[in-house]
Design a protein around this motif. Structure first.
Motif, PDB file in Angstrom:
ATOM      1  N   PRO A  97       0.846  -1.203   0.000  1.00 24.79           N
ATOM      2  CA  PRO A  97       0.000   0.000   0.000  1.00 24.79           C
ATOM      3  C   PRO A  97       0.878   1.250   0.000  1.00 24.79           C
ATOM      4  CG  PRO A  97      -0.737  -1.581   1.658  1.00 24.79           C
ATOM      5  CD  PRO A  97       0.587  -2.069   1.153  1.00 24.79           C
ATOM      6  N   LYS A  98       0.538   2.228  -0.829  1.00 19.30           N
ATOM      7  CA  LYS A  98       1.325   3.450  -0.884  1.00 19.30           C
ATOM      8  C   LYS A  98       0.439   4.621  -1.287  1.00 19.30           C
ATOM      9  CE  LYS A  98       3.108   2.121  -5.449  1.00 19.30           C
ATOM     10  NZ  LYS A  98       2.808   0.678  -5.380  1.00 19.30           N
ATOM     11  N   ALA A  99       0.908   5.819  -0.980  1.00 19.57           N
ATOM     12  CA  ALA A  99       0.200   7.046  -1.334  1.00 19.57           C
ATOM     13  C   ALA A  99       1.234   8.105  -1.680  1.00 19.57           C
ATOM     14  CB  ALA A  99      -0.680   7.507  -0.175  1.00 19.57           C
ATOM     15  N   GLU A 100       0.839   9.064  -2.504  1.00 16.99           N
ATOM     16  CA  GLU A 100       1.772  10.096  -2.949  1.00 16.99           C
ATOM     17  C   GLU A 100       1.010  11.385  -3.212  1.00 16.99           C
ATOM     18  OE1 GLU A 100       5.121  10.820  -6.497  1.00 16.99           O
ATOM     19  OE2 GLU A 100       4.006   8.929  -6.350  1.00 16.99           O
ATOM     20  N   ALA A 101       1.632  12.506  -2.879  1.00 20.00           N
ATOM     21  CA  ALA A 101       1.067  13.827  -3.158  1.00 20.00           C
ATOM     22  C   ALA A 101       2.180  14.736  -3.658  1.00 20.00           C
ATOM     23  CB  ALA A 101       0.426  14.429  -1.908  1.00 20.00           C
ATOM     24  N   GLY A 102       1.849  15.638  -4.578  1.00 21.80           N
ATOM     25  CA  GLY A 102       2.839  16.552  -5.122  1.00 21.80           C
ATOM     26  C   GLY A 102       2.311  17.972  -5.199  1.00 21.80           C
ATOM     27  N   PHE A 103       3.211  18.934  -5.081  1.00 25.09           N
ATOM     28  CA  PHE A 103       2.867  20.353  -5.143  1.00 25.09           C
ATOM     29  C   PHE A 103       3.987  21.085  -5.878  1.00 25.09           C
ATOM     30  CE2 PHE A 103       1.819  18.419  -1.075  1.00 25.09           C
ATOM     31  CZ  PHE A 103       0.436  18.537  -1.031  1.00 25.09           C
ATOM     32  N   VAL A 128       7.548  25.321 -10.898  1.00 25.72           N
ATOM     33  CA  VAL A 128       8.907  24.979 -10.485  1.00 25.72           C
ATOM     34  C   VAL A 128       8.875  24.655  -8.993  1.00 25.72           C
ATOM     35  CG1 VAL A 128      10.052  26.367 -12.249  1.00 25.72           C
ATOM     36  CG2 VAL A 128       9.498  27.414 -10.063  1.00 25.72           C
ATOM     37  N   LEU A 129      10.021  24.311  -8.445  1.00 25.69           N
ATOM     38  CA  LEU A 129      10.155  23.953  -7.043  1.00 25.69           C
ATOM     39  C   LEU A 129       9.158  22.870  -6.633  1.00 25.69           C
ATOM     40  CD1 LEU A 129      11.930  24.648  -4.645  1.00 25.69           C
ATOM     41  CD2 LEU A 129      10.249  26.333  -3.937  1.00 25.69           C
ATOM     42  N   PRO A 130       9.196  21.708  -7.293  1.00 23.27           N
ATOM     43  CA  PRO A 130       8.273  20.632  -6.923  1.00 23.27           C
ATOM     44  C   PRO A 130       8.568  20.088  -5.527  1.00 23.27           C
ATOM     45  CG  PRO A 130       9.255  20.245  -9.090  1.00 23.27           C
ATOM     46  CD  PRO A 130      10.033  21.347  -8.445  1.00 23.27           C
ATOM     47  N   ILE A 131       7.505  19.820  -4.783  1.00 22.09           N
ATOM     48  CA  ILE A 131       7.568  19.152  -3.487  1.00 22.09           C
ATOM     49  C   ILE A 131       6.765  17.864  -3.615  1.00 22.09           C
ATOM     50  CG2 ILE A 131       7.007  19.265  -1.029  1.00 22.09           C
ATOM     51  CD1 ILE A 131       9.010  21.366  -1.713  1.00 22.09           C
ATOM     52  N   THR A 132       7.351  16.736  -3.269  1.00 16.70           N
ATOM     53  CA  THR A 132       6.653  15.457  -3.348  1.00 16.70           C
ATOM     54  C   THR A 132       6.710  14.762  -1.996  1.00 16.70           C
ATOM     55  OG1 THR A 132       7.263  15.209  -5.673  1.00 16.70           O
ATOM     56  CG2 THR A 132       6.498  13.240  -4.531  1.00 16.70           C
ATOM     57  N   SER A 133       5.573  14.195  -1.590  1.00 21.03           N
ATOM     58  CA  SER A 133       5.463  13.466  -0.331  1.00 21.03           C
ATOM     59  C   SER A 133       4.929  12.072  -0.620  1.00 21.03           C
ATOM     60  CB  SER A 133       4.510  14.214   0.617  1.00 21.03           C
ATOM     61  OG  SER A 133       4.196  13.452   1.762  1.00 21.03           O
ATOM     62  N   THR A 134       5.552  11.042  -0.037  1.00 22.85           N
ATOM     63  CA  THR A 134       5.096   9.671  -0.245  1.00 22.85           C
ATOM     64  C   THR A 134       5.006   8.946   1.093  1.00 22.85           C
ATOM     65  OG1 THR A 134       7.252   8.576  -0.455  1.00 22.85           O
ATOM     66  CG2 THR A 134       6.368   9.649  -2.428  1.00 22.85           C
ATOM     67  N   ALA A 135       4.202   7.889   1.103  1.00 22.18           N
ATOM     68  CA  ALA A 135       4.098   7.011   2.272  1.00 22.18           C
ATOM     69  C   ALA A 135       3.838   5.599   1.776  1.00 22.18           C
ATOM     70  CB  ALA A 135       2.983   7.469   3.200  1.00 22.18           C
ATOM     71  N   THR A 136       4.547   4.627   2.324  1.00 19.78           N
ATOM     72  CA  THR A 136       4.425   3.227   1.914  1.00 19.78           C
ATOM     73  C   THR A 136       4.444   2.343   3.148  1.00 19.78           C
ATOM     74  OG1 THR A 136       5.685   3.741  -0.088  1.00 19.78           O
ATOM     75  CG2 THR A 136       5.338   1.422   0.415  1.00 19.78           C
ATOM     76  N   SER A 137       3.594   1.324   3.154  1.00 16.98           N
ATOM     77  CA  SER A 137       3.554   0.353   4.255  1.00 16.98           C
ATOM     78  C   SER A 137       4.003  -0.999   3.715  1.00 16.98           C
ATOM     79  CB  SER A 137       2.132   0.262   4.827  1.00 16.98           C
ATOM     80  OG  SER A 137       2.103  -0.535   5.993  1.00 16.98           O
ATOM     81  N   TYR A 138       5.200  -1.419   4.070  1.00 23.18           N
ATOM     82  CA  TYR A 138       5.793  -2.639   3.531  1.00 23.18           C
ATOM     83  C   TYR A 138       5.400  -3.867   4.346  1.00 23.18           C
ATOM     84  CZ  TYR A 138       8.753   0.441   0.792  1.00 23.18           C
ATOM     85  OH  TYR A 138       9.205   1.399  -0.084  1.00 23.18           O
ATOM     86  N   PRO A 139       5.050  -4.968   3.681  1.00 21.50           N
ATOM     87  CA  PRO A 139       4.786  -6.204   4.400  1.00 21.50           C
ATOM     88  C   PRO A 139       6.039  -7.018   4.671  1.00 21.50           C
ATOM     89  CG  PRO A 139       4.257  -6.489   2.090  1.00 21.50           C
ATOM     90  CD  PRO A 139       4.675  -5.043   2.266  1.00 21.50           C
ATOM     91  N   ASN A 140       7.173  -6.603   4.090  1.00 18.25           N
ATOM     92  CA  ASN A 140       8.381  -7.410   4.182  1.00 18.25           C
ATOM     93  C   ASN A 140       9.185  -7.047   5.426  1.00 18.25           C
ATOM     94  OD1 ASN A 140      11.120  -8.412   3.697  1.00 18.25           O
ATOM     95  ND2 ASN A 140      10.330  -8.921   1.666  1.00 18.25           N
ATOM     96  N   ASP A 141       9.579  -8.048   6.208  1.00 19.97           N
ATOM     97  CA  ASP A 141      10.321  -7.811   7.436  1.00 19.97           C
ATOM     98  C   ASP A 141      11.725  -7.266   7.200  1.00 19.97           C
ATOM     99  OD1 ASP A 141       8.305  -8.666   9.168  1.00 19.97           O
ATOM    100  OD2 ASP A 141       8.882 -10.764   8.946  1.00 19.97           O
ATOM    101  N   ASP A 142      12.221  -7.368   5.973  1.00 19.52           N
ATOM    102  CA  ASP A 142      13.596  -6.962   5.696  1.00 19.52           C
ATOM    103  C   ASP A 142      13.738  -5.475   5.387  1.00 19.52           C
ATOM    104  OD1 ASP A 142      14.467  -9.516   6.059  1.00 19.52           O
ATOM    105  OD2 ASP A 142      14.494 -10.037   3.939  1.00 19.52           O
ATOM    106  N   ILE A 143      12.673  -4.694   5.508  1.00 18.52           N
ATOM    107  CA  ILE A 143      12.758  -3.288   5.132  1.00 18.52           C
ATOM    108  C   ILE A 143      13.789  -2.540   5.974  1.00 18.52           C
ATOM    109  CG2 ILE A 143      10.814  -2.636   6.615  1.00 18.52           C
ATOM    110  CD1 ILE A 143      11.880  -1.046   3.236  1.00 18.52           C
TER     111      ILE A 143
END
Length: 224
Positions: free
Chosen positions: A91-97, A102-117
């Motif tokens: 699962p992941k989400a992303e937002a950009g401004f 110019v001057l792009p700002i990007t924000s992301t969030a991800t929830s990993y199921p893998n224990d090795d993260i």
């Protein structure tokens, strides 16, 4: 290990210079489940209210498309030891401004199921720390030459690990200046990131304010 997804076309930069999102990790299958849903991750992202006046949302969260033939940090020799080919559904989400395209700002969030993260996160930090000097180029003639400065200073006591990176360099062959700041924070198997591109971008302090805002929201989302 990890795969970086580049951010796509930018008005300011004629190359894909930035890894914006951890999109997978290796180490085999895991029975662990993702901590957060995509809807919960959306509540974690940087918002328009977190930015100064003049910023507007970018449709689709990114800053454009069509970066396949352009230079990418994925091609930097110092990152060659990472397995950039393995991907994993998460699962992941992303937002950009941006402001005035110019001057792009990007924000992301991800929830990993893998224990090795956690191990993959640390390996990525070590690889970036080795990228003090780098040069990348692509078949279309674009390129980037410069230096990376990275550290693990956290914006919040709640995070398990954090990577701060500041890229300073020049586009090739134009020699125009490039300045990019990005950070990744991990709490358990959940990872948030913020990136800012362009000269005159956020100061170190204001960038950490953005990191703190999204990590605080991640804590709240994990606590339900």
């Amino acid at each position: 290990m990890l795969k970086w997804r580049s951010g796509g076309g930018r008005v300011l930069l004629p190359l894909a210079a930035l890894p914006l999102l951890l999109t997978g990790c290796g180490g085999g299958e895991s029975d662990a489940a993702s901590t957060l849903s995509e809807e919960q991750l959306e509540s974690v992202l940087v918002t328009l209210e977190d930015r100064p006046d003049g910023f507007v949302p970018v449709s689709g969260g990114g800053t454009g498309g069509g970066a396949d033939v352009r230079a990418s940090m994925n091609d930097a020799e110092c990152l060659a030891g990472l397995d950039l080919a393995n991907t994993q559904k998460a699962p992941k989400a992303e937002a950009g401004f941006n402001r005035a395209n110019v001057l792009p700002i990007t924000s992301t969030a991800t929830s990993y199921p893998n224990d090795d993260i956690a191990a993959s996160f640390d390996e990525t930090a070590d690889a970036l720390a080795s990228c003090a000097d780098f040069e990348v180029s692509a078949g279309d003639g674009s390129g980037l030459k410069g230096t990376l400065q990275s550290d693990d200073t956290t914006a919040s006591d709640d995070v398990d690990a954090l990577i701060n990176v500041r890229l300073i360099g020049t586009q090739q062959p134009s020699r125009l200046p490039v300045e990019i700041t990005f950070g990744f924070a991990r709490i358990g198997n959940d990872v948030v990131s913020v990136s800012a591109e362009g000269l005159g971008g956020p100061s170190g302090e204001s960038f950490q304010d953005l990191m703190r805002a999204t990590t605080d929201r991640l804590v709240a989302a994990r606590e339900g």
